[in-house]
Write an enzyme that holds these catalytic residues in place. Sequence first.
Site, PDB file in Angstrom:
ATOM      1  N   HIS A   1     -31.121  -1.587  42.063  1.00  9.64           N
ATOM      2  CA  HIS A   1     -30.845  -2.670  41.117  1.00  9.64           C
ATOM      3  C   HIS A   1     -29.935  -3.726  41.740  1.00  9.64           C
ATOM      4  CE1 HIS A   1     -29.911  -4.474  37.110  1.00  9.64           C
ATOM      5  NE2 HIS A   1     -28.757  -4.740  37.709  1.00  9.64           N
ATOM      6  N   GLU A   2     -28.802  -3.290  42.261  1.00 10.42           N
ATOM      7  CA  GLU A   2     -27.860  -4.255  42.827  1.00 10.42           C
ATOM      8  C   GLU A   2     -28.455  -4.953  44.050  1.00 10.42           C
ATOM      9  OE1 GLU A   2     -25.345  -5.258  41.292  1.00 10.42           O
ATOM     10  OE2 GLU A   2     -25.388  -3.701  39.751  1.00 10.42           O
TER      11      GLU A   2
ATOM     12  N   HIS B   1     -30.241  -8.059  43.103  1.00 11.26           N
ATOM     13  CA  HIS B   1     -29.371  -9.239  43.055  1.00 11.26           C
ATOM     14  C   HIS B   1     -29.151  -9.791  44.463  1.00 11.26           C
ATOM     15  CE1 HIS B   1     -28.339  -9.064  38.856  1.00 11.26           C
ATOM     16  NE2 HIS B   1     -27.794  -7.863  38.935  1.00 11.26           N
TER      17      HIS B   1
ATOM     18  N   HIS C   1     -32.020 -11.786  45.632  1.00 19.49           N
ATOM     19  CA  HIS C   1     -32.012 -13.093  44.987  1.00 19.49           C
ATOM     20  C   HIS C   1     -31.085 -14.040  45.757  1.00 19.49           C
ATOM     21  CE1 HIS C   1     -32.128 -15.147  40.732  1.00 19.49           C
ATOM     22  NE2 HIS C   1     -32.753 -15.844  41.654  1.00 19.49           N
TER      23      HIS C   1
END
Length: 675
Positions: free
Chosen positions: A463-464, A467, A470
């Site tokens: 999940h992290e 980021h 991105h």
Amino acid sequence: MDTPFDQPSTLPYALPPFDDVRLEHFRPAFDAGIAEQRAEVEAIATDPGAPSFENTLVALERSGQLLIRVSHVFFTLSSADSTPELHDLEAEVSPLLAAHRDAITLDTRLYARVDAVRSSLADRADLSDEDRRLVERVHTEMTLAGAGLDDGGKERLTAINQELSTLTTTFERNLLEDTKDLAVHVTDEQELAGLDDGAKSAAAAAAQDRGLDGWLVTLPLYTGHPWLASLTDRGLRERIMRASLSRGRRGNAHDNRDVLLRIVRLRAERAELLGFPNHAAVVTADETAGTPEAVDGLLSSLVPAAAANAEDERAVRSRTVGFDVEAWDWAFATEVLRGEQFAADSSALRPYFEADRVLHDGVFHAAGALYGLTFTERPDLHGYNDEVRVFEVRGDSGEEVGLYLLDLYTRDGKRGGAWMNPVVEQSHLLGTLPVVVNNLNVAKPAPGSPTLLIQDEVETLFHEFGHALHGLIARTTYPRFSGTNVERDFVEFPSQVNEMWVTWPSVLANYAKHHETGEPLPPELVLGLSDSAGFNEGFSTTEYLAAALLDQAWHRLAAAEAAEVTDVEAFERQALASAGIDVAAVPPRYSSTYFAHTFSGGYDAGYYGYIWSEVLDADTVEWFREHGGLSRQAGQRFASLVLGVGGAQDPLEAYRAFRGRDAEVGPLLRRRGLE
């Protein structure tokens, strides 16, 4: 004083020279950075030339580089590697930074120039879509910040913002200290029955670090603890849960209740000053949701099915273990049931989730297959702590992409939870490439012992890293739009999409191997992971919705209503009951006094964004399944149309360009068992 921040770093990718940074460097650099940007903004505001895109918006984007350099380093350290002295300095500079931001955003002269540029956009055919979005975003942000208020209103607004900056810093510091103090000390090894050797090793190391005998169970940010799934001693499970729930509400120096109430009242007063009915209305006005009513429409529609599912799950778990399941029993009973139904409980899976293999053969492998990225560790480059690892990221053709920093382990100076933040933001205007850091809070085992992750930690890492992707992939002209600088209720979307690769067959097979033998995850455990999709979703959805609705309840109070709330616990109980989400044995994922997301982390009235983004995420997962899954072609489309644009395009327009239509809620409902 000369400081390491005075000039741009000469290290690769402008990585800050962490080895040279000392505590005494920060305050002089902050003072100089504030003064420098104030002078730059003054020059913009008093420019005798007619307001133009170049002399106003672009000049504003170029301003404040010294302040940006010191801020990125300081707040990286204050969240991940803090000390009491650093916390004291944060309390000192936070109101100064708040006042500085207000001096810019509330500057009547600057606002008039931005407004003039906005009014003349029709005459500038040469401006790109990103240029035009920059104008609109700056104008909107200044308007919502109060730039249109009279002098009296601005004076009061500035005072509110400065006090809020101090209060949110205090909230976070109280939480960090109380979480540290409430770590559960265990002296009888029998109480740790059910934990594997790696977890015991981590607990022993945590105790040793504090000069204690035995074992120490440190607390994560959220309610509960990952080890509750394994511990067979019900008494210890209860001690851990009660310690978690008591944070910030013990009547000691770290009690957050009065701090919280003051934050709520000030936010409500500020909203009224800005012409909004409540703080949630201010926040959503600048998000994709638009209004609190739209948020409530989604959240409230999910509550009945989620709460009913959670009640049914509790009954099943109580029958499974032979006693009424309480909050501290839920994770344990769930693992017993999971083992019976799927043969895929946490203890069976953990030996196959060795951290370094998950990172290289899972996280990095998926990013390579999708986006053509390669990750090479750079031991010659140093982070802010010896535990921070630095990786150079390159693209398909060997081109430089950026740096990725990973800070995996928990320590006393690190706040709870997991997060990504930029250290250097990408910008064509400034000629910078991204440097991003992921922080997790994995318990560090004793030297010589492997770091074995539980499934939740594997999912958190993916999940992290979403980021981080991105931040690494986005390519924008203006730093304002770099990477994850998007609307708050969209920012979780790319990270949630990246979670899909955790159990994607080819990715799972690549990283899930026994840490001692190298044997792949047995077929029955693979099947169990696949079959258990949707398992325990009643609990997961209910604990999340309870927190999201609690966040909304606090921030939908009008100023007069906020002034009347004096009992935090009573307000929580009433808010959850009114929402229909007060399910026994399922406390909110975050209770108010340790709800860092909303009272110190920038998610105020925005915690709903996780499930708001999940509508897009679930719909996107279906698209990937329909278009080849883990393929370079599919990854390239997602990268170019979603990740690559950062905040330079309206996020829902970007989504429509990628998907060919608006997102549909059906995939989310099916994923969470709510249909």
